[in-house]
Design an enzyme around this catalytic site. Structure first.
Site, PDB file in Angstrom:
ATOM      1  N   CYS A 215       0.807  -1.230   0.000  1.00  0.00           N
ATOM      2  CA  CYS A 215       0.000   0.000   0.000  1.00  0.00           C
ATOM      3  C   CYS A 215       0.837   1.276   0.000  1.00  0.00           C
ATOM      4  O   CYS A 215       0.632   2.175  -0.829  1.00  0.00           O
ATOM      5  CB  CYS A 215      -0.969  -0.015   1.182  1.00  0.00           C
ATOM      6  SG  CYS A 215      -0.199   0.051   2.818  1.00  0.00           S
TER       7      CYS A 215
ATOM      8  N   HIS B 297      -2.464   1.214   6.792  1.00  0.00           N
ATOM      9  CA  HIS B 297      -2.910   1.109   5.397  1.00  0.00           C
ATOM     10  C   HIS B 297      -3.153   2.497   4.838  1.00  0.00           C
ATOM     11  O   HIS B 297      -3.541   3.418   5.561  1.00  0.00           O
ATOM     12  CB  HIS B 297      -4.183   0.274   5.276  1.00  0.00           C
ATOM     13  CG  HIS B 297      -4.544  -0.033   3.854  1.00  0.00           C
ATOM     14  ND1 HIS B 297      -3.787  -0.863   3.060  1.00  0.00           N
ATOM     15  CD2 HIS B 297      -5.573   0.407   3.067  1.00  0.00           C
ATOM     16  CE1 HIS B 297      -4.335  -0.944   1.851  1.00  0.00           C
ATOM     17  NE2 HIS B 297      -5.414  -0.170   1.828  1.00  0.00           N
TER      18      HIS B 297
ATOM     19  N   HIS C 158      -5.861   1.750  -4.362  1.00  0.00           N
ATOM     20  CA  HIS C 158      -4.950   1.247  -3.329  1.00  0.00           C
ATOM     21  C   HIS C 158      -4.535  -0.183  -3.646  1.00  0.00           C
ATOM     22  O   HIS C 158      -5.141  -0.864  -4.482  1.00  0.00           O
ATOM     23  CB  HIS C 158      -5.592   1.336  -1.939  1.00  0.00           C
ATOM     24  CG  HIS C 158      -6.732   0.392  -1.699  1.00  0.00           C
ATOM     25  ND1 HIS C 158      -7.023  -0.156  -0.466  1.00  0.00           N
ATOM     26  CD2 HIS C 158      -7.690  -0.114  -2.546  1.00  0.00           C
ATOM     27  CE1 HIS C 158      -8.087  -0.933  -0.550  1.00  0.00           C
ATOM     28  NE2 HIS C 158      -8.513  -0.931  -1.790  1.00  0.00           N
TER      29      HIS C 158
END
Length: 391
Positions: free
Chosen positions: A303, A351, A363
């Protein structure tokens, strides 16, 4: 960077969301929604789908958290290794210089030994054939003594500096060893969590996998509806700001009294839009590439590796980890999020995604999944941590 900082702490489409094929989604589902029928324990003591889903979700979350710790340790290891190499090179140069100083001292000692004396005295005068011989020897020994003293001083100074550098290099090596240990621990944790998740999913029947896929689909539909609500809210607030008389009057007054300030603000917004456009174009080009923990491209990403690479394409350098990226810009409310902003998730900030507008983001979701467009509410509203504008 602004001063608003926080402490560190393909397949089918559903409702406009790019998703993997249902079979893949089933194997990688991190669903937060569940059906009542799935919650009941099986009569044979086998975990219910709800329990499996929650456990897999937890394992993937733990793996992602360990991934960011791995990324941070890897970053520190790289920097510390460079420092150790620099220190060792410096120690080598200083040792060579120290050896040269030692050789020079040896040459002085040999010269004095050959002359038979270390300092001219009366005996030297009496044994000299002529007064001139005495003065010649006196001047020679005086020069040797002066140069020798300088050589001794240089040697002592270089010896002390070399010892300090050696001690510094030793400490740096010890720090590097500790960081490498952290790196190996984080790596082992990631692999352990992923193996455990795969083992649980491998025990599911085809029917159970299909039911998990259905749960995933419903979850994404709900997330898409929530994203649509956010988009509607953002547009309404933007329209309200433009239509409010006080706001309009204030803006007009401000513009007339300070046209340069208004122009500067507009230019700043345009500059961000241009950079954000480049970051988004890069991110969109990565859609479909696999999530691989610790990866920074070009073939795969995790990520934070994706967001770092996207903004790098726009000429903006972001730190490697989510822990640092969350502090690399100005924090803004979710309702004010603009395309290009970074959206962070979970209390431990493990994240991140790149906001593209209308409640959606790009993402790298999790192990086993692919870079994709998805609602910012993919895991529910409660997991959204913050929004940061990086440039």
């Amino acid at each position: 960077m602004a001063s608003h900082r926080k402490s560190r702490p393909s397949g089918a489409r559903a409702a406009g969301i790019r998703t993997p094929a249902l079979a893949t989604a089933a194997l990688t589902s991190v669903a937060l929604l569940s059906q009542t029928a799935d919650a009941a324990p099986a009569p044979d003591g086998k975990p219910s789908l709800e329990e499996v889903e929650k456990k897999v979700d937890d394992l993937y979350r733990q793996a992602e958290s360990a991934t960011e710790k791995y990324n941070a340790a890897k970053e520190r290891t790289t920097k510390q290794r460079k420092r150790v190499d620099t220190l060792l090179d410096d120690v080598a140069r200083r040792t060579q210089k120290l050896n040269s100083a030692r050789e020079e001292l040896g040459s002085f000692a040999a010269a004095q030994y050959r002359s038979g004396a270390s300092t001219p005295d009366t005996a030297t005068f009496l044994l000299s054939d002529t007064p001139q011989d005495y003065f010649d020897q006196t001047q020679l020994m005086s020069r040797l003594t002066s140069r020798q003293k300088g050589a001794v001083d240089d040697y002592v100074t270089e010896q002390s500096a070399t010892m300090k550098k050696r001690q510094e290099a030793t400490r740096s090596l010890e720090t590097l060893t500790e960081t490498q240990s952290d790196l190996h621990t984080a790596k082992a944790t990631v692999q352990q969590k992923l193996s455990a998740a795969r083992a649980m999913l491998s025990k599911l029947t085809a029917e159970e996998k299909a039911r998990l896929a259905e749960i995933e689909r419903k979850k994404q539909e709900a997330a898409a509806e929530k994203a649509a609500e956010l988009a509607k809210q953002q547009k309404a607030e933007q329209a309200a700001r433009q239509d409010t008389p006080d706001s309009s009057s204030s803006s007009s007054s401000s513009a007339s009294s300070s046209p340069s300030a208004s122009s500067s603000s507009s230019a700043s917004g345009d500059a961000y839009s241009v950079k954000a456009g480049k970051a988004l174009a890069f991110a969109r080009a990565q859609v479909g590439k696999p999530y691989v923990w610790g990866a920074t491209g070009p073939g795969s990403y995790d990520c934070s590796g994706l967001t770092q690479a996207a903004w790098k394409a726009a000429g903006v350098t972001l730190p490697r980890t989510t822990y640092d990226q969350v502090n690399a810009g100005t924090t803004v409310p979710l309702a004010d999020a603009r395309p290009g902003d970074l959206i962070f998730f979970y209390d431990d900030v493990t994240h991140v995604g790149l906001y593209i507008g209308n409640g959606m983001m790009i993402h790298a979701p999790k192990p086993g999944a692919y870079v994709r467009e998805e609602s910012v509410y993919y895991g529910g509203e409660s997991i959204i941590h913050s929004v940061v504008r990086p440039a």
